[in-house]
Design a protein around this motif. Sequence first.
Motif, short mmCIF file in Angstrom:
data_model
loop_
_atom_site.label_atom_id
_atom_site.label_comp_id
_atom_site.label_asym_id
_atom_site.label_seq_id
_atom_site.Cartn_x
_atom_site.Cartn_y
_atom_site.Cartn_z
N VAL A 191 43.19 38.14 49.97
CA VAL A 191 43.66 36.85 49.45
C VAL A 191 45.01 36.99 48.75
O VAL A 191 45.91 36.18 48.98
N ARG A 192 45.18 38.00 47.92
CA ARG A 192 46.43 38.12 47.16
C ARG A 192 47.63 38.36 48.08
O ARG A 192 48.73 37.87 47.81
N ALA A 209 47.71 40.40 40.67
CA ALA A 209 46.42 39.78 40.99
C ALA A 209 45.43 39.93 39.85
O ALA A 209 45.44 40.90 39.10
N ALA A 220 37.02 38.76 40.46
CA ALA A 220 36.63 38.40 41.82
C ALA A 220 35.39 39.19 42.19
O ALA A 220 35.12 40.25 41.62
N GLU A 264 38.93 39.50 47.63
CA GLU A 264 38.99 38.11 47.15
C GLU A 264 39.82 37.93 45.89
O GLU A 264 39.90 36.81 45.36
N ARG A 265 40.46 38.97 45.40
CA ARG A 265 41.28 38.84 44.19
C ARG A 265 42.45 37.90 44.45
O ARG A 265 43.16 38.04 45.44
N ILE A 266 42.67 36.95 43.54
CA ILE A 266 43.74 35.97 43.68
C ILE A 266 44.90 36.34 42.76
O ILE A 266 44.75 37.09 41.79
N GLN A 279 48.31 34.96 49.80
CA GLN A 279 48.97 34.04 48.88
C GLN A 279 50.45 34.37 48.76
O GLN A 279 51.30 33.47 48.78
#
Length: 148
Positions: free
Chosen positions: A53-54, A10, A14, A19-21, A57
Motif C-alpha cells: 500500500v505505501r 509509513a 497495520a 497494508e501499512r499506509i 500510495q
Amino acid sequence: MLILMRHGEASWKASSDQERILTDAGVAYVDRQIAHYQQSLLTVEKIISSSYVRAKQTASQVHNLIPEAQWVLDDRWSPDAPLSDAIAALEEHWVDNLLVVTHQPLIGYAVPFLAEGVVHTPEPLLPGQLVALDLLWPASASAIRLSL
C-alpha cells in the motif's frame, strides 16, 4: 534515465506489512519531493511499484503529475525480493525514462549494484528519497549516478 524512489514514511499501525499506509508527514514529504523534482519526473514514461500500500500510495502521487505514464505493479520490487528478481523486472519493463517506487533494503542494494557493480550493506536512503541513474540497460556497474 532510471529514477529509484523509496516510498514515503509509513505508519506501523497495520495488520500486515503489506497494508501499512503513508503517514500524513509521509504524504506531505512525497508531495514536496515531486514538486522539487518535477522537471525530471515529467520525463517518466513508466512507473513500477510494488503492490504494498505505501508504495502504491507514493506511486499514485507521482502518477497524478504524469497520468499518461504507464503504471505497473511488480512485486519483484517488494521489500524482501531478491535483487536479481528486481533487475529482471527492470529488464522486462525497460523504457528510456523509468521510475521505480520501492522499499529498503532492496533500493539500498540496487543503487550500488547498478552504479558500482557491488552489493554490500544497503545504501541508507530516507523515505521519499529519489536517486537518478543514467544507463542504457540495467546491469551491474552500468549506471552513472545523476543529481536531479
